[in-house]
Design a protein around this motif. Sequence first.
Motif, PDB file in Angstrom:
ATOM      1  N   ASN A 148       8.546   0.669  16.004  1.00 17.44           N
ATOM      2  CA  ASN A 148       7.343   0.415  16.873  1.00 17.44           C
ATOM      3  C   ASN A 148       6.193   1.561  16.826  1.00 17.44           C
ATOM      4  OD1 ASN A 148       5.618  -0.290  18.814  1.00 17.44           O
ATOM      5  ND2 ASN A 148       7.262  -1.247  20.022  1.00 17.44           N
TER       6      ASN A 148
ATOM      7  N   TYR B 254       1.011  -1.222   0.050  1.00 21.34           N
ATOM      8  CA  TYR B 254      -0.013  -0.073  -0.120  1.00 21.34           C
ATOM      9  C   TYR B 254       0.819   1.197   0.050  1.00 21.34           C
ATOM     10  CZ  TYR B 254      -4.222  -2.854   1.221  1.00 21.34           C
ATOM     11  OH  TYR B 254      -5.165  -3.571   1.340  1.00 21.34           O
TER      12      TYR B 254
ATOM     13  N   SER C  68       7.682  -5.323  12.032  1.00 16.71           N
ATOM     14  CA  SER C  68       8.525  -6.730  11.284  1.00 16.71           C
ATOM     15  C   SER C  68       9.594  -6.374  10.449  1.00 16.71           C
ATOM     16  CB  SER C  68       7.235  -7.383  10.661  1.00 16.71           C
ATOM     17  OG  SER C  68       8.123  -8.355   9.805  1.00 16.71           O
TER      18      SER C  68
ATOM     19  N   THR D 275      -4.112  -2.235  11.306  1.00 12.38           N
ATOM     20  CA  THR D 275      -2.871  -2.371  12.140  1.00 12.38           C
ATOM     21  C   THR D 275      -3.241  -1.707  13.482  1.00 12.38           C
ATOM     22  OG1 THR D 275      -0.468  -2.053  12.342  1.00 12.38           O
ATOM     23  CG2 THR D 275      -1.639  -0.320  11.392  1.00 12.38           C
TER      24      THR D 275
HETATM   25  C1  LIG Z   1      -2.617  -6.989   9.483  1.00 13.63           C
HETATM   26  S1  LIG Z   1      -1.058  -6.379   9.189  1.00 13.63           S
HETATM   27  C2  LIG Z   1      -1.370  -5.095   8.080  1.00 13.63           C
HETATM   28  C3  LIG Z   1      -0.158  -4.679   6.826  1.00 13.63           C
HETATM   29  C4  LIG Z   1      -0.864  -3.538   5.975  1.00 13.63           C
HETATM   30  N1  LIG Z   1      -0.835  -2.402   6.517  1.00 13.63           N
HETATM   31  C5  LIG Z   1      -1.672  -4.076   4.981  1.00 13.63           C
HETATM   32  O1  LIG Z   1      -2.681  -3.825   5.228  1.00 13.63           O
HETATM   33  O2  LIG Z   1      -1.255  -4.894   4.125  1.00 13.63           O
HETATM   34  C6  LIG Z   1      -0.452  -5.654  10.573  1.00 13.63           C
HETATM   35  C7  LIG Z   1       0.883  -5.144  10.709  1.00 13.63           C
HETATM   36  O3  LIG Z   1       1.041  -4.408  11.940  1.00 13.63           O
HETATM   37  C8  LIG Z   1       2.472  -4.650  12.421  1.00 13.63           C
HETATM   38  N2  LIG Z   1       2.631  -4.363  13.444  1.00 13.63           N
HETATM   39  C9  LIG Z   1       1.930  -5.083  14.815  1.00 13.63           C
HETATM   40  N3  LIG Z   1       2.322  -4.430  15.732  1.00 13.63           N
HETATM   41  C10 LIG Z   1       3.357  -3.409  15.503  1.00 13.63           C
HETATM   42  C11 LIG Z   1       3.670  -2.104  16.359  1.00 13.63           C
HETATM   43  N4  LIG Z   1       3.827  -2.122  17.613  1.00 13.63           N
HETATM   44  N5  LIG Z   1       4.415  -1.271  15.835  1.00 13.63           N
HETATM   45  C12 LIG Z   1       4.621  -1.475  14.322  1.00 13.63           C
HETATM   46  N6  LIG Z   1       3.848  -2.351  13.265  1.00 13.63           N
HETATM   47  C13 LIG Z   1       3.234  -3.113  14.220  1.00 13.63           C
HETATM   48  C14 LIG Z   1       2.797  -6.034  12.125  1.00 13.63           C
HETATM   49  O4  LIG Z   1       3.983  -6.629  11.882  1.00 13.63           O
HETATM   50  C15 LIG Z   1       1.904  -6.305  10.606  1.00 13.63           C
HETATM   51  O5  LIG Z   1       2.871  -6.036   9.488  1.00 13.63           O
END
Ligand SMILES: C[S@@+](CC[C@H](N)C(=O)[O-])C[C@H]1O[C@@H](n2cnc3c(N)ncnc32)[C@H](O)[C@@H]1O
Length: 269
Positions: A139, A99, A119, A158
Motif C-alpha cells: 500500500n 513501465y 493489486s 497513481t
Molecule cells: C491508473 S493505474 C496506473 C498503473 C501504472 N502506473 C501505469 O501507469 O500503467 C493506478 C494503479 O494504482 C494502484 N493503486 C491504487 N491505490 C493504491 C494504493 N493505495 N497503494 C498502491 N497502489 C495503489 C492500482 O491498483 C493501479 O494499479
Amino acid sequence: MHQLACPKCHEPLVLNQKSYRCFHGHCYDIAKQKYINLLLNPDKATNNPGDNKESLLCRQHHLNKGYYDGILNEVVQCIEKYTPSPRQLLDLGCGEGYYTYRIKQLLNDDSTIYGLDISKAGIQMATKYTKDIYWIVGNSKNIPILDHSLDVITALFTVVNVAELKRCLKNNGYIIHVTANPYHLVEFKELIYDEIKVKSDQYIRLPFDIIESYDYKQTIHLKNREDTLNLLQMTPHYYHIKKERRPILETLGEFDVTIDIRITVYQVS
Ligand SMILES: C[S@@+](CC[C@H](N)C(=O)[O-])C[C@H]1O[C@@H](n2cnc3c(N)ncnc32)[C@H](O)[C@@H]1O
Ligand SMILES: [Zn+2]
C-alpha cells in the motif's frame, strides 16, 4: 542491496530461504511467481483492492504495443538526468509492471528496482516480465521500505501519500510524478460525456520543491477497434458510459487520441 522493511514494525527485512523476516519475527513468504505480499490486512479495503484483472489486461495490451512509450521515454530521461547510477528506485502503483520493467531495461545498470501495487493481480502479471525487480503487493500509504533509502520514486497515474514519499526518500531524493491534464484522452471524453469538465490541476501538486514541470502532448493513432477498446477500458471513463451511449462502442474502429500529461520532478529536502 535491498531496502525492504517490515510493514508492521518497519525494521529491516532479511531474506531467509523462501521468506523475508524481521527482527521481531514477522515473516512474509515469497510467492511461487516471485513476489512478496507485504499488504497488511487492515490496509485492505476489499478482498481485491486496486485495479481489476480486466482493466489490467487492457493496460498490458495497450502498453505492450508501445502506444505510451513516449511517456516512458520522458520518465527515463528524467531519472537519468537527476539521479546517478546505480539507484534505489521505487515505481509506486506500478500496475501490471510494464513501465517498471521497461525502466529497468532502459537504465540497463545495477540499479535496485522495486515495483509496488495494491493489486495482487497486477503484481502477479508483473512477475512475468522479469524476476529481477522486487515485485511487492503493498500500500502506498504504508510503503515497506526503510526510512530515507530511495534515490527516486516514480508515480505514474497513481495515488501517492506525501508523508510516505518523504519518509522513504533520501534527503534530496526525487519524485517523478506523472499526472493526466484535463485534455488527456479528450476524444474519449467527447464520446462519453455530455459536457467535458475542465478541473483545475492544483490538487495534484505535491508539497515539495519543483525542479522541473512540463506538459507532454502527443496524438497517437490507435490502429484498430481492439486497440481503441483496450485504451478506453483501461480508463475510468469506460465505467462512466451511460446506458444510452453504449451503442457508440459498437461503432468504434481506429481512432486518434490525444495524450496530454504533466511530468513534474520534485526534490525532497
Ligand atoms: C491508473 S493505474 C496506473 C498503473 C501504472 N502506473 C501505469 O501507469 O500503467 C493506478 C494503479 O494504482 C494502484 N493503486 C491504487 N491505490 C493504491 C494504493 N493505495 N497503494 C498502491 N497502489 C495503489 C492500482 O491498483 C493501479 O494499479
Ligand atoms: Zn516486523
